[in-house]
Design a protein around this motif. Structure first.
Motif, mmCIF file in Angstrom:
data_model
loop_
_atom_site.group_PDB
_atom_site.id
_atom_site.type_symbol
_atom_site.label_atom_id
_atom_site.label_comp_id
_atom_site.label_asym_id
_atom_site.label_seq_id
_atom_site.Cartn_x
_atom_site.Cartn_y
_atom_site.Cartn_z
ATOM 1 N N THR A 193 4.985 4.020 -3.535
ATOM 2 C CA THR A 193 5.820 3.836 -4.722
ATOM 3 C C THR A 193 5.106 3.078 -5.843
ATOM 4 O OG1 THR A 193 6.749 1.797 -3.791
ATOM 5 C CG2 THR A 193 7.924 3.845 -3.338
ATOM 6 N N GLU A 194 3.987 2.415 -5.510
ATOM 7 C CA GLU A 194 3.285 1.638 -6.534
ATOM 8 C C GLU A 194 2.594 2.559 -7.546
ATOM 9 O OE1 GLU A 194 3.266 -1.641 -6.908
ATOM 10 O OE2 GLU A 194 4.631 -1.865 -5.207
ATOM 11 N N GLU A 195 2.587 2.150 -8.797
ATOM 12 C CA GLU A 195 1.956 2.948 -9.847
ATOM 13 C C GLU A 195 0.565 2.451 -10.199
ATOM 14 O OE1 GLU A 195 4.453 3.269 -13.229
ATOM 15 O OE2 GLU A 195 6.134 4.140 -12.141
ATOM 16 N N TYR A 196 0.266 1.187 -9.876
ATOM 17 C CA TYR A 196 -1.018 0.604 -10.251
ATOM 18 C C TYR A 196 -1.640 -0.118 -9.056
ATOM 19 C CZ TYR A 196 0.958 1.480 -14.858
ATOM 20 O OH TYR A 196 1.526 2.091 -15.946
ATOM 21 N N TYR A 197 -2.955 -0.086 -8.999
ATOM 22 C CA TYR A 197 -3.656 -0.794 -7.927
ATOM 23 C C TYR A 197 -3.514 -2.304 -8.129
ATOM 24 C CZ TYR A 197 -6.006 3.528 -6.523
ATOM 25 O OH TYR A 197 -6.288 4.799 -6.083
ATOM 26 N N SER A 198 -3.129 -2.992 -7.062
ATOM 27 C CA SER A 198 -3.008 -4.453 -7.120
ATOM 28 C C SER A 198 -4.310 -5.131 -6.744
ATOM 29 C CB SER A 198 -1.898 -4.923 -6.175
ATOM 30 O OG SER A 198 -2.208 -4.565 -4.832
ATOM 31 N N ILE A 199 -5.328 -4.338 -6.395
ATOM 32 C CA ILE A 199 -6.629 -4.879 -5.986
ATOM 33 C C ILE A 199 -7.756 -4.153 -6.726
ATOM 34 C CG2 ILE A 199 -5.926 -5.672 -3.706
ATOM 35 C CD1 ILE A 199 -7.836 -2.393 -4.011
ATOM 36 N N GLY A 200 -8.937 -4.758 -6.679
ATOM 37 C CA GLY A 200 -10.149 -4.098 -7.135
ATOM 38 C C GLY A 200 -11.070 -3.949 -5.937
ATOM 39 N N ALA A 201 -12.085 -3.094 -6.029
ATOM 40 C CA ALA A 201 -13.008 -2.892 -4.915
ATOM 41 C C ALA A 201 -14.415 -2.652 -5.428
ATOM 42 C CB ALA A 201 -12.555 -1.727 -4.049
ATOM 43 N N ARG A 229 -9.327 -16.472 -11.293
ATOM 44 C CA ARG A 229 -10.240 -16.657 -10.166
ATOM 45 C C ARG A 229 -10.125 -15.488 -9.195
ATOM 46 N NH1 ARG A 229 -10.569 -21.764 -5.909
ATOM 47 N NH2 ARG A 229 -11.988 -20.737 -4.444
ATOM 48 N N GLU A 230 -11.281 -15.033 -8.704
ATOM 49 C CA GLU A 230 -11.307 -13.925 -7.758
ATOM 50 C C GLU A 230 -10.905 -14.386 -6.359
ATOM 51 O OE1 GLU A 230 -14.911 -11.622 -5.774
ATOM 52 O OE2 GLU A 230 -14.617 -10.933 -7.839
ATOM 53 N N GLN A 231 -10.021 -13.639 -5.737
ATOM 54 C CA GLN A 231 -9.617 -13.904 -4.356
ATOM 55 C C GLN A 231 -9.960 -12.683 -3.516
ATOM 56 O OE1 GLN A 231 -5.399 -14.317 -3.799
ATOM 57 N NE2 GLN A 231 -5.568 -14.597 -1.573
ATOM 58 N N ILE A 232 -10.862 -12.849 -2.549
ATOM 59 C CA ILE A 232 -11.244 -11.727 -1.698
ATOM 60 C C ILE A 232 -10.180 -11.522 -0.631
ATOM 61 C CG2 ILE A 232 -12.953 -10.830 -0.071
ATOM 62 C CD1 ILE A 232 -15.092 -12.340 -1.607
ATOM 63 N N VAL A 233 -9.629 -10.328 -0.588
ATOM 64 C CA VAL A 233 -8.576 -9.992 0.362
ATOM 65 C C VAL A 233 -9.169 -9.651 1.725
ATOM 66 C CG1 VAL A 233 -6.673 -8.410 0.855
ATOM 67 C CG2 VAL A 233 -7.098 -9.173 -1.505
ATOM 68 N N ARG A 234 -10.229 -8.860 1.719
ATOM 69 C CA ARG A 234 -10.878 -8.460 2.968
ATOM 70 C C ARG A 234 -12.200 -7.775 2.663
ATOM 71 N NH1 ARG A 234 -9.680 -2.802 4.517
ATOM 72 N NH2 ARG A 234 -8.592 -1.843 2.778
ATOM 73 N N PHE A 235 -12.961 -7.563 3.722
ATOM 74 C CA PHE A 235 -14.175 -6.769 3.652
ATOM 75 C C PHE A 235 -13.940 -5.521 4.489
ATOM 76 C CE2 PHE A 235 -15.429 -11.166 3.028
ATOM 77 C CZ PHE A 235 -16.217 -11.081 1.889
ATOM 78 N N ALA A 236 -14.313 -4.361 3.967
ATOM 79 C CA ALA A 236 -14.051 -3.103 4.667
ATOM 80 C C ALA A 236 -15.359 -2.381 4.959
ATOM 81 C CB ALA A 236 -13.141 -2.212 3.822
ATOM 82 N N LYS A 237 -15.378 -1.668 6.078
ATOM 83 C CA LYS A 237 -16.590 -0.949 6.492
ATOM 84 C C LYS A 237 -16.232 0.477 6.886
ATOM 85 C CE LYS A 237 -16.327 -2.483 11.312
ATOM 86 N NZ LYS A 237 -17.053 -3.111 12.441
ATOM 87 N N GLU A 238 -17.207 1.175 7.506
ATOM 88 C CA GLU A 238 -17.030 2.579 7.890
ATOM 89 C C GLU A 238 -15.717 2.806 8.638
ATOM 90 O OE1 GLU A 238 -19.769 0.858 8.421
ATOM 91 O OE2 GLU A 238 -21.541 1.982 7.784
ATOM 92 N N GLY A 239 -15.002 3.866 8.245
ATOM 93 C CA GLY A 239 -13.764 4.236 8.923
ATOM 94 C C GLY A 239 -12.525 3.578 8.368
ATOM 95 N N GLU A 240 -12.672 2.635 7.431
ATOM 96 C CA GLU A 240 -11.518 1.918 6.898
ATOM 97 C C GLU A 240 -11.074 2.504 5.557
ATOM 98 O OE1 GLU A 240 -11.430 -2.323 7.257
ATOM 99 O OE2 GLU A 240 -12.999 -2.304 8.779
ATOM 100 N N ILE A 241 -9.868 2.120 5.165
ATOM 101 C CA ILE A 241 -9.231 2.663 3.970
ATOM 102 C C ILE A 241 -9.201 1.609 2.872
ATOM 103 C CG2 ILE A 241 -7.127 3.722 3.048
ATOM 104 C CD1 ILE A 241 -6.399 4.516 5.911
ATOM 105 N N VAL A 242 -9.409 2.032 1.639
ATOM 106 C CA VAL A 242 -9.314 1.141 0.482
ATOM 107 C C VAL A 242 -8.307 1.746 -0.498
ATOM 108 C CG1 VAL A 242 -10.531 0.127 -1.472
ATOM 109 C CG2 VAL A 242 -11.687 0.346 0.738
ATOM 110 N N GLY A 243 -7.415 0.907 -0.991
ATOM 111 C CA GLY A 243 -6.417 1.353 -1.963
ATOM 112 C C GLY A 243 -5.077 1.704 -1.359
ATOM 113 N N HIS A 244 -4.908 1.440 -0.058
ATOM 114 C CA HIS A 244 -3.676 1.861 0.616
ATOM 115 C C HIS A 244 -2.449 1.068 0.185
ATOM 116 C CE1 HIS A 244 -5.593 -1.252 3.116
ATOM 117 N NE2 HIS A 244 -4.360 -1.648 3.397
ATOM 118 N N ARG A 245 -2.646 -0.154 -0.321
ATOM 119 C CA ARG A 245 -1.485 -0.944 -0.745
ATOM 120 C C ARG A 245 -0.838 -0.362 -1.999
ATOM 121 N NH1 ARG A 245 -1.059 -6.071 1.722
ATOM 122 N NH2 ARG A 245 -2.791 -6.493 3.132
ATOM 123 N N GLY A 246 -1.566 0.457 -2.710
ATOM 124 C CA GLY A 246 -1.000 1.090 -3.890
ATOM 125 C C GLY A 246 -0.431 2.466 -3.616
ATOM 126 N N PHE A 247 -0.603 2.948 -2.393
ATOM 127 C CA PHE A 247 -0.147 4.295 -2.050
ATOM 128 C C PHE A 247 1.350 4.285 -1.762
ATOM 129 C CE2 PHE A 247 0.412 7.750 1.140
ATOM 130 C CZ PHE A 247 0.079 8.808 0.315
#
Length: 249
Positions: free
Chosen positions: A105-113, A85-103
């Motif tokens: 030591t992480e090797e793989y993205y824990s989210i999709g966008a 099941r898909e769980q939406i973490v947040r909605f992001a708009k202009e000026g925001e960052i996507v993918g920062h939780r993987g930046f």
């Protein structure tokens, strides 16, 4: 076909890059911290990615190659939960960052966008950003504050959600989206499906429909197709005030 970080660069070679020096996106950390160093190699190496509405540009489980800074548009950030099941973490708009939780030591993205509207993204590789953090104290400081705020919001959201009823979670979701995207002709300026409301609120589509119907009968909201309007934000805020709704923006 979804774009993954692993082939961002090849997809962007044909696209004209948006200059950081001329960018007017004042909410962007890059704009605030690195604009004065527009001749630096890490600014020159930036790529620009244009996504159509509905296009996925981060694949959950893909190798982490960099971060995306939203120049224009709206993005849905999600992860796969129990039973797929898909769980939406947040909605992001202009000026925001996507993918920062993987930046880091992480090797793989824990989210999709996925882009919810036609979206323009500024992409910096992980190696380039690490170099920029080492060379620019202002950027490093801004990123540190950003991560501290993200951690605070995440912790407070987990605490609040665990103590909320379904009705309160739906109200919290409506207020969060309303705060973030505002109004457009009397309705929240981000039309979402009932399933998307459910995936963010951590409930089912049927329960969202039931709660929205009750709120409409109470004249707290109005609806028109997918659109939802907030008629009395103060009463809705009062109903969940003990959960500190204002912490998540």
């Amino acid at each position: 076909m979804p774009l993954t970080p692993s082939h961002t660069h090849s997809k962007n070679k044909a696209l004209s890059s948006v200059s950081c020096a001329s960018c007017e996106n004042v909410n962007c950390i890059i704009h605030r911290s690195l604009r004065g160093n527009s001749d630096a190699e890490y600014i020159k190496s930036k790529s620009t990615l244009r996504c159509k509405k509905g296009q996925q540009f981060v694949m959950e489980g893909a190798p982490v190659n960099g971060l995306f800074f939203i120049l224009k548009g709206v993005v849905k950030v999600f992860r796969t939960g129990i039973n797929g099941r898909e769980q939406i973490v947040r909605f992001a708009k202009e000026g925001e960052i996507v993918g920062h939780r993987g930046f880091g030591t992480e090797e793989y993205y824990s989210i999709g966008a996925i882009a919810l509207k036609d979206t323009v993204l500024c992409y910096f590789s992980k190696d380039v950003l690490q170099e920029a953090l080492l060379e620019n104290p202002s950027f490093a400081y801004d990123m540190m504050l950003f991560y501290a705020n993200e951690l605070n919001r995440s912790e407070n959201k987990v605490k609040s959600i665990s103590q909320m009823t379904v009705r309160e979670r739906v109200i919290d979701t409506l207020l969060y989206i309303h705060r973030k995207f505002g109004d457009l002709r009397g309705f929240i300026n981000l039309p979402l499906s009932r399933k998307e409301y459910a995936d963010y609120a951590g409930t089912t589509e049927e329960q969202v429909i039931r709660v929205l119907s009750a709120l409409k009968k109470e004249k707290l909201i109005s609806t028109q197709g997918k659109k939802v309007g907030i008629n009395d934000a103060q009463l809705l805020k009062k109903e969940i005030s003990e959960h500190n709704f204002f912490l998540d923006t």
